[in-house]
Scaffold this active site. Structure first.
Site, PDB file in Angstrom:
ATOM      1  N   TYR A  94      -0.065  -2.893  13.011  1.00 20.30           N
ATOM      2  CA  TYR A  94       1.190  -2.821  13.498  1.00 20.30           C
ATOM      3  C   TYR A  94       1.125  -2.626  14.965  1.00 20.30           C
ATOM      4  CZ  TYR A  94       1.422   2.174  14.001  1.00 20.30           C
ATOM      5  OH  TYR A  94       1.235   3.633  14.058  1.00 20.30           O
ATOM      6  N   CYS A  95       2.341  -2.987  15.709  1.00 19.36           N
ATOM      7  CA  CYS A  95       2.489  -2.715  17.046  1.00 19.36           C
ATOM      8  C   CYS A  95       3.676  -2.137  17.194  1.00 19.36           C
ATOM      9  CB  CYS A  95       2.269  -3.888  17.823  1.00 19.36           C
ATOM     10  SG  CYS A  95       3.208  -5.340  17.499  1.00 19.36           S
ATOM     11  N   PHE A  96       4.634  -2.205  18.473  1.00 17.57           N
ATOM     12  CA  PHE A  96       6.000  -1.802  18.511  1.00 17.57           C
ATOM     13  C   PHE A  96       7.136  -2.581  17.840  1.00 17.57           C
ATOM     14  CE2 PHE A  96       9.518  -1.016  21.012  1.00 17.57           C
ATOM     15  CZ  PHE A  96       9.986   0.382  20.572  1.00 17.57           C
ATOM     16  N   GLY A 109       6.105  -6.049  16.100  1.00 20.25           N
ATOM     17  CA  GLY A 109       5.287  -6.678  15.244  1.00 20.25           C
ATOM     18  C   GLY A 109       4.925  -7.993  15.955  1.00 20.25           C
ATOM     19  N   LEU A 149       6.668  -0.724  14.412  1.00 17.13           N
ATOM     20  CA  LEU A 149       7.011   0.647  14.406  1.00 17.13           C
ATOM     21  C   LEU A 149       8.690   0.860  14.596  1.00 17.13           C
ATOM     22  CD1 LEU A 149       5.853   3.420  14.138  1.00 17.13           C
ATOM     23  CD2 LEU A 149       6.133   3.667  16.595  1.00 17.13           C
TER      24      LEU A 149
END
Length: 138
Positions: free
Chosen positions: A94-96, A98, A123
């Site tokens: 994951y990142c901030f 997607g 997130l």
């Protein structure tokens, strides 16, 4: 009808944008590597999935999924060997939002990982779903 004839370009734009939305929706439905926060939680609890945060250090420090391994996207290819012992377990990346994690999944796939999942919405969606966020440093 007269309105459409005089404003055909707006009608064409509406049809094109609607088509694009339908295409994007259909593509997302067929992509089984995308998981919701609830599906990710089930993978973590039932299959001992490993969670990988690919954001930079400042983003990670502001908050991350508890017990997530922090491997910034820029270091992922070089550090993928650290994950080799988890090749038989699901990896949730994951990142901030997607978007960046999709590229990270491609990098991990090239490194031989198969059970890869992208946290849909990153997130942001994790927090919207009421899931816990940690600010502890590892």
């Amino acid at each position: 009808m007269e309105f459409l004839q005089q404003n055909w370009y707006w009608a064409a734009l509406a049809v094109a944008s609607g088509s694009w939305l339908l295409f994007d929706f259909a593509r997302a439905q067929g992509d089984k590597s995308q998981v919701s926060p609830i599906e990710a939680t089930l993978l973590i609890n039932r299959e001992e999935a490993i969670v990988i945060d690919i954001r930079d250090q400042a983003e990670y420090a502001r908050g991350h999924i508890p017990n997530a391994r922090h491997i910034p996207q820029a270091d992922l290819e070089r550090r993928s060997a650290e994950l080799a012992k988890f090749k038989d377990r699901p990896l949730i990346v994951y990142c901030f939002t997607g978007a960046r994690s999709s590229a990270a999944i491609a990098t991990l796939r090239k490194a031989g990982f198969e059970k890869l999942f992208n946290l849909r919405g990153g997130l942001v969606e994790w927090e919207k779903a009421g899931q816990p966020v940690s600010r502890k440093r590892k």
